[in-house]
Design an enzyme around this catalytic site. Structure first.
Site, short mmCIF file in Angstrom:
data_model
loop_
_atom_site.label_atom_id
_atom_site.label_comp_id
_atom_site.label_asym_id
_atom_site.label_seq_id
_atom_site.Cartn_x
_atom_site.Cartn_y
_atom_site.Cartn_z
N LYS A 135 53.52 49.40 19.94
CA LYS A 135 53.38 48.67 18.66
C LYS A 135 54.36 47.50 18.68
CE LYS A 135 50.49 51.78 17.00
NZ LYS A 135 49.14 51.58 16.54
N LYS A 161 49.81 54.30 26.03
CA LYS A 161 48.46 53.74 26.02
C LYS A 161 48.49 52.33 25.44
CE LYS A 161 45.48 54.82 22.66
NZ LYS A 161 45.69 53.79 21.62
N ASN A 162 47.54 51.48 25.91
CA ASN A 162 47.25 50.23 25.20
C ASN A 162 46.75 50.64 23.82
OD1 ASN A 162 45.74 48.43 27.99
ND2 ASN A 162 47.79 48.24 27.17
N ASP A 163 47.02 49.84 22.83
CA ASP A 163 46.37 50.11 21.56
C ASP A 163 44.90 49.70 21.68
OD1 ASP A 163 48.01 50.06 18.34
OD2 ASP A 163 46.26 51.13 19.06
N GLU A 164 44.08 50.24 20.78
CA GLU A 164 42.63 50.13 21.03
C GLU A 164 42.09 48.69 21.07
OE1 GLU A 164 43.98 51.51 18.40
OE2 GLU A 164 43.19 50.43 16.66
N HIS A 255 38.70 56.36 23.14
CA HIS A 255 39.27 56.04 21.82
C HIS A 255 38.11 55.88 20.85
CE1 HIS A 255 41.39 54.20 18.53
NE2 HIS A 255 42.53 54.53 19.12
N HIS A 289 40.27 61.36 21.01
CA HIS A 289 41.07 61.57 19.79
C HIS A 289 40.29 62.51 18.87
CE1 HIS A 289 44.00 58.10 20.31
NE2 HIS A 289 43.22 58.05 21.38
N LYS A 297 48.22 60.09 9.29
CA LYS A 297 47.84 59.07 8.29
C LYS A 297 46.34 58.96 8.08
CE LYS A 297 47.48 55.17 11.51
NZ LYS A 297 48.18 54.07 12.17
#
Ligand code: CAP
Ligand code: MG
Ligand code: MG
Length: 477
Positions: A135, A161-164, A255, A289, A297
């Site tokens: 992040k 991981k890379n974010d999506e 993802h 996931h 969240k």
């Protein structure tokens, strides 16, 4: 193949009638009886075989021979999660569960690389694979990105991981990002003496670009040190299966960004987390996931998320309506019966028991990937607002340690930074492992103490205020 839909018709249309509409539209029919049907085509009609008026459920059976023959999940979903969502007679049309007969399972790939292979590479058997997402979600340069990976890995984390949405953006060119990650991984492995893994998002505008990105990662990274992430909903099922088939030796990370439009409980039209997860296993995802059971969240609840996690991890698990055995061999086979019994014993010990049973590796047929005509397991990947303080509670909720957890905000927002944030996650797991309350364990673990103090104060309310200040103020507008 068996399915169960929650169907609520509009007006005074009966449940039977609307169920017939859905069966027709999801198999051979339309809204009108055509004169062109043949005895053969009628032989592959879907059939409504049970109606539950109390719960508004319709059970529909499909001759699985109607599906595309090359193990194509996209094709099945086009039938049962396609036009049916547009049928005007239904106010609610939610596909809740699905059951695959053994003979059908043998037509599909299932996972090739599993979490067991990643555990062998990481030499990590008796704890969840501890991961993070870099992040801010997007916006770091390639080298800034790699530095955060390094900071995480030297804090004791396994998996980044890379974010999506990370792809080949102008500020972080794909190839530069990959090379920077490799360099950071080498440094972190030297410092820690532990192997590390990075999951690269290979989703792209077209398949050639997707495959080119995957090939490039494979050319830079060490075998076993990388996974391929595919945004399975927005890039699609064909992208998932293309990566599965082109790279059978790479962990395939599904993802599910966008799944909420189908799966949220309050959505009347769509399918459940369970259905999504079962098809991901059938398609060959090594991990998907499955949600934080309402602890993090994202919307979701324990029943849905934990049921999905168990159904992709186990040889046999109860779904919302069906018991699925993930074996191409019929249950009448005594070997399968013995394996199911062993698995039940294992799982009856709960997360602590499973952890203790495998501290020196994986030794049971169920725990080690096998080519023994089983659809291998898919690992739950648990993300979404988790932080060190929530980890013990989640482990007890899911009832196993056999998952990957990826905490983004829950690591990089630690007051003392990423490395300390990671140490707090490791310490939170150790507290759980030794069955010591977090507050107790934090007395001589300052990184965890800081995390407890911070996350107790920075729950979602504080989070919203912070986001408003950044993303939604006069200046921003
Ligand atoms: C989590 C995350 C994940 C979502 C996915 C994000 O970041 O990276 O993509 O949680 O949800 O972008 O929000 P945080 P799910 O750890 O900072 O929340 O796992 O439910 O599909
Ligand atoms: Mg059509
Ligand atoms: Mg994300």
């Amino acid at each position: 193949m068996l399915t169960v839909f929650k169907l609520v018709p509009y007006g005074d249309i009966s449940l039977e009638d609307v169920a017939s509409e859905i069966a027709a539209e999801s198999s051979t029919g339309s809204n009108l009886k055509v004169g062109t049907m043949t005895p053969y085509s009628q032989g592959i009609d879907a059939r409504v075989y049970k109606i539950d008026k109390e719960k508004n459920l319709a059970y529909i059976a499909y001759p699985w021979s109607m599906f595309d023959r090359v193990g194509n999940v996209q094709n099945i979903l086009t039938f049962i999660a396609g036009n049916v969502f547009g049928v005007s007679e239904v106010k609610e049309c939610k596909l809740l569960d699905v059951w695959f007969p053994p003979q059908m399972l043998s037509q599909y790939d299932g996972p090739s690389v599993t979490l067991d292979d990643m555990r062998d590479y990481l030499q990590n058997y008796d704890r969840p694979v501890l991961g993070t997402i870099i992040k801010p979600k997007i916006g770091l340069t390639s080298t800034e990105y790699a530095e955060v990976c390094y900071d995480y890995w030297v804090g004791g984390g396994d998996f980044v991981k890379n974010d999506e949405p990370q792809a080949d953006q102008v500020f972080s060119p794909y190839e530069k990002m990959v090379v920077s990650v490799r360099e950071a991984m080498d440094r972190a492995e030297d410092v820690t003496g532990h192997t590390k893994v990075h999951s690269f998002n290979v989703s792209a505008a077209d398949f050639d670009t997707m495959l080119k990105r995957a090939e490039y990662v494979a050319s830079v990274m060490k075998p076993g040190s990388y996974a391929f992430l595919v945004d399975g909903i927005t890039a699609g099922w064909t992208a998932v299966q293309t990566i599965r088939r082109h790279f059978p030796n790479v962990f395939l990370h599904f993802h599910r960004a966008g799944h909420g439009a189908f799966t949220r409980r309050e959505n009347p039209i769509g399918y459940s987390v369970l259905v999504l997860s079962k098809f991901a296993r059938l398609a060959g995802a090594s991990g998907i996931h499955t949600g934080t059971a309402g602890i993090g969240k994202m919307a979701g609840d324990a029943v849905e998320d934990i049921t999905a996690a168990q159904n992709i991890l186990r040889l046999r698990a109860k779904g919302i309506a069906f018991d699925q055995t993930w074996s191409e061999i019929p249950e009448t086979d005594l070997d399968i019966q013995a394996a199911i019994k062993k698995e039940e014993e294992l799982w009856s010990q709960g997360a602590q028991g499973i952890m203790k049973s495998r501290s020196d590796g994986l030794d049971t047929v169920l725990e080690r990937k096998t080519s023994w005509r089983l659809i291998n397991k898919t690992a739950p990947i648990i993300s979404g607002g988790l932080n060190p303080v929530l980890l013990p509670q989640f482990i007890d909720t899911i009832g196993t340690i056999d998952f990957i957890t990826t905490m983004g905000g829950g690591v990089h927002s630690h007051p003392d930074g990423t490395t300390k944030g990671t140490m707090a996650v490791v310490q939170a797991f150790e507290a759980w492992k030794n069955e010591i309350p977090l507050a107790e364990y934090a007395k001589d673990h300052p990184e965890l103490a800081k995390a407890i103090e911070y996350y107790d104060k920075h729950g979602t309310q504080a989070h919203r205020a912070e986001n408003k200040a950044v993303y939604n103020n006069e200046e921003a507008v």
